[in-house]
Design a protein around this motif. Structure first.
Motif, PDB file in Angstrom:
ATOM      1  N   HIS A 127     -67.751  20.172 -34.635  1.00  0.00           N
ATOM      2  CA  HIS A 127     -68.536  19.031 -34.473  1.00  0.00           C
ATOM      3  C   HIS A 127     -69.322  18.778 -35.724  1.00  0.00           C
ATOM      4  O   HIS A 127     -70.253  19.897 -36.277  1.00  0.00           O
ATOM      5  CB  HIS A 127     -69.314  19.540 -33.174  1.00  0.00           C
ATOM      6  N   TYR A 128     -69.379  17.557 -36.367  1.00  0.00           N
ATOM      7  CA  TYR A 128     -70.124  17.223 -37.505  1.00  0.00           C
ATOM      8  C   TYR A 128     -70.967  16.163 -37.197  1.00  0.00           C
ATOM      9  O   TYR A 128     -70.841  15.465 -36.387  1.00  0.00           O
ATOM     10  CB  TYR A 128     -69.024  16.797 -38.606  1.00  0.00           C
ATOM     11  N   LEU A 129     -71.974  16.043 -38.396  1.00  0.00           N
ATOM     12  CA  LEU A 129     -72.892  15.046 -38.420  1.00  0.00           C
ATOM     13  C   LEU A 129     -72.701  14.212 -39.695  1.00  0.00           C
ATOM     14  O   LEU A 129     -72.328  14.662 -40.620  1.00  0.00           O
ATOM     15  CB  LEU A 129     -74.263  15.211 -38.488  1.00  0.00           C
ATOM     16  N   GLY A 174     -65.410   9.529 -33.222  1.00  0.00           N
ATOM     17  CA  GLY A 174     -66.753   9.536 -33.860  1.00  0.00           C
ATOM     18  C   GLY A 174     -67.808   8.514 -32.778  1.00  0.00           C
ATOM     19  O   GLY A 174     -67.233   8.053 -31.694  1.00  0.00           O
ATOM     20  N   MET A 175     -68.852   8.966 -32.936  1.00  0.00           N
ATOM     21  CA  MET A 175     -69.703   8.375 -31.946  1.00  0.00           C
ATOM     22  C   MET A 175     -71.312   8.124 -32.613  1.00  0.00           C
ATOM     23  O   MET A 175     -71.552   8.938 -33.631  1.00  0.00           O
ATOM     24  CB  MET A 175     -69.974   9.229 -30.506  1.00  0.00           C
ATOM     25  N   LEU A 194     -66.307  14.588 -33.702  1.00  0.00           N
ATOM     26  CA  LEU A 194     -65.897  15.830 -33.137  1.00  0.00           C
ATOM     27  C   LEU A 194     -64.496  15.667 -32.608  1.00  0.00           C
ATOM     28  O   LEU A 194     -63.898  14.811 -32.402  1.00  0.00           O
ATOM     29  CB  LEU A 194     -66.973  16.076 -32.051  1.00  0.00           C
ATOM     30  N   ALA A 195     -64.238  16.833 -32.174  1.00  0.00           N
ATOM     31  CA  ALA A 195     -62.650  16.886 -31.953  1.00  0.00           C
ATOM     32  C   ALA A 195     -62.697  16.879 -30.294  1.00  0.00           C
ATOM     33  O   ALA A 195     -63.553  17.224 -29.523  1.00  0.00           O
ATOM     34  CB  ALA A 195     -62.198  18.544 -32.014  1.00  0.00           C
ATOM     35  N   ALA A 302     -73.655   8.992 -25.982  1.00  0.00           N
ATOM     36  CA  ALA A 302     -72.399   8.294 -25.831  1.00  0.00           C
ATOM     37  C   ALA A 302     -71.205   8.965 -25.124  1.00  0.00           C
ATOM     38  O   ALA A 302     -70.334   8.417 -24.466  1.00  0.00           O
ATOM     39  CB  ALA A 302     -71.821   7.945 -27.276  1.00  0.00           C
ATOM     40  N   ALA A 303     -71.209  10.310 -25.234  1.00  0.00           N
ATOM     41  CA  ALA A 303     -70.154  11.122 -24.747  1.00  0.00           C
ATOM     42  C   ALA A 303     -70.192  11.065 -23.043  1.00  0.00           C
ATOM     43  O   ALA A 303     -69.000  11.020 -22.508  1.00  0.00           O
ATOM     44  CB  ALA A 303     -70.324  12.565 -25.346  1.00  0.00           C
TER      45      ALA A 303
END
Length: 338
Positions: A127-129, A174-175, A194-195, A302-303
């Motif tokens: 999980h990235y920013l 992406g979100m 994120l995956a 968003a998720a």
């Protein structure tokens, strides 16, 4: 209209994943690979409640536009002086810590406008920013052409192995949570990558949107664009960018028609804020109008509009279930028929 720049990024997915796992083992990044998942279906629409107990200390943004202070002293102390990157704890104007979260792999460069860092509170592996290098950029601003181009470039690079059907390659999305009403938890402008969860039945409903639309089981308003995989990367980004701008304009009109006045930080012109969520994959773009971040203890970013709800304990799940998850998403956004 300016088009997104076609950055060619060299992101090594497997090297990044190994580094992510090491940060988790070091206690710098918070992720529970064995977290509990509760699956429910409401009127044909699938929900998955993912319980991350480590998220109980995750900071939040209040409706006043102030973010709680995320102390990084403990996190930073876990990274030895020899391994600690020589970067500032916070960029000027930022409320997101950099120290200990930077990607040390040389392939982590994502262009001149953004830093790619590991998310501290993770809901996926990895999980990235994507954080703007200008720490004064704010989360209530819609994405600009550099933001959108960077997000597209990162998704193209990380999904390369998945599209080549390589074993163990992951699919990434992406979100972006625009504004306080969009469910953002930090004020410094950032996107997330994120995956997709690997468990069975963890697909993304927009992959088969027509099935859900035909069943009329999506209660909230959204705008969707299918990305043509037959065209080149430049054309994909150009068309998706134009659609994003169109959808933001549609969202502005829909919120105005509904009489919604966005929550805004002090001194910010509310007419410049269009609260929304964006979810982007290599196959489609989804934009969801937002009117509030949460209601009676049930919050969504968003998720959540993928039916993927992240909570810190089962009491939060109960707040969702007691109110009816489809009803919650509708009240945090707009009805589908509005």
């Amino acid at each position: 209209m300016e088009d997104p720049k076609p950055y060619h990024l060299e992101l090594n997915e497997q090297a990044l994943l190994r580094e992510f796992d090491q940060r988790v083992r070091d206690g710098v990044v918070i992720y529970d690979d064995g977290h509990k998942v509760i699956r429910e279906t409401y009127n044909g629409f699938p929900f998955q409640f993912r319980i991350f107990t480590g998220h109980a200390s995750k900071p939040e943004v209040s409706t006043s536009g102030k973010s709680s202070s995320a102390s990084s002293t403990m996190i930073s102390s876990k990274v030895s002086a020899a391994r600690r990157p020589k970067t500032p704890e916070y960029l000027p104007g930022s409320d997101i810590s950099l120290t200990g979260f930077e990607i040390r792999n040389s392939s982590g460069y994502v262009g001149p406008a953004h830093h790619m860092i590991f998310n501290k509170f993770c809901a996926a592996r990895p999980h990235y920013l994507l954080l703007t290098r200008d720490g004064h950029r704010r989360q209530h601003e819609s994405l600009n052409v550099d933001d959108f181009g960077t997000l597209c470039g990162v998704l193209a690079a990380l999904n390369k192995d998945h599209e080549a059907k390589k074993p163990e390659a992951r699919r990434y999305f992406g979100m972006f949570n625009c504004g306080i009403d969009g469910g953002c938890s930090r004020l410094h402008k950032h996107m997330q990558v994120l995956a997709v969860p690997e468990e069975p039945d963890s697909g993304l409903w927009p992959d088969s949107a027509s099935k859900y639309e035909n069943q009329q089981c999506i209660p909230f308003k959204y705008y969707k664009h299918d990305i043509d995989g037959r065209v080149d990367e430049s054309e994909r980004r150009k068309t998706a960018w134009a659609k994003y701008l169109e959808f933001v304009s549609d969202t502005r009109r829909a919120l105005k028609k509904a009489g919604h006045v966005p929550n805004a930080p002090s001194g910010v012109d509310v007419t410049q804020i269009v609260p929304h969520n964006i979810i982007l994959t290599r196959e489609w773009l989804l934009v969801v109008p937002r009117t509030q971040a949460g209601i009676n203890g049930a919050d969504a970013n968003a998720a959540g509009y993928l039916g993927m709800v992240w909570v810190s304990d089962e009491e939060r799940v109960k707040k969702w279930i007691d109110q009816g998850p489809p009803e919650v998403l509708t009240r945090l956004g707009l009805p589908n028929d509005s």
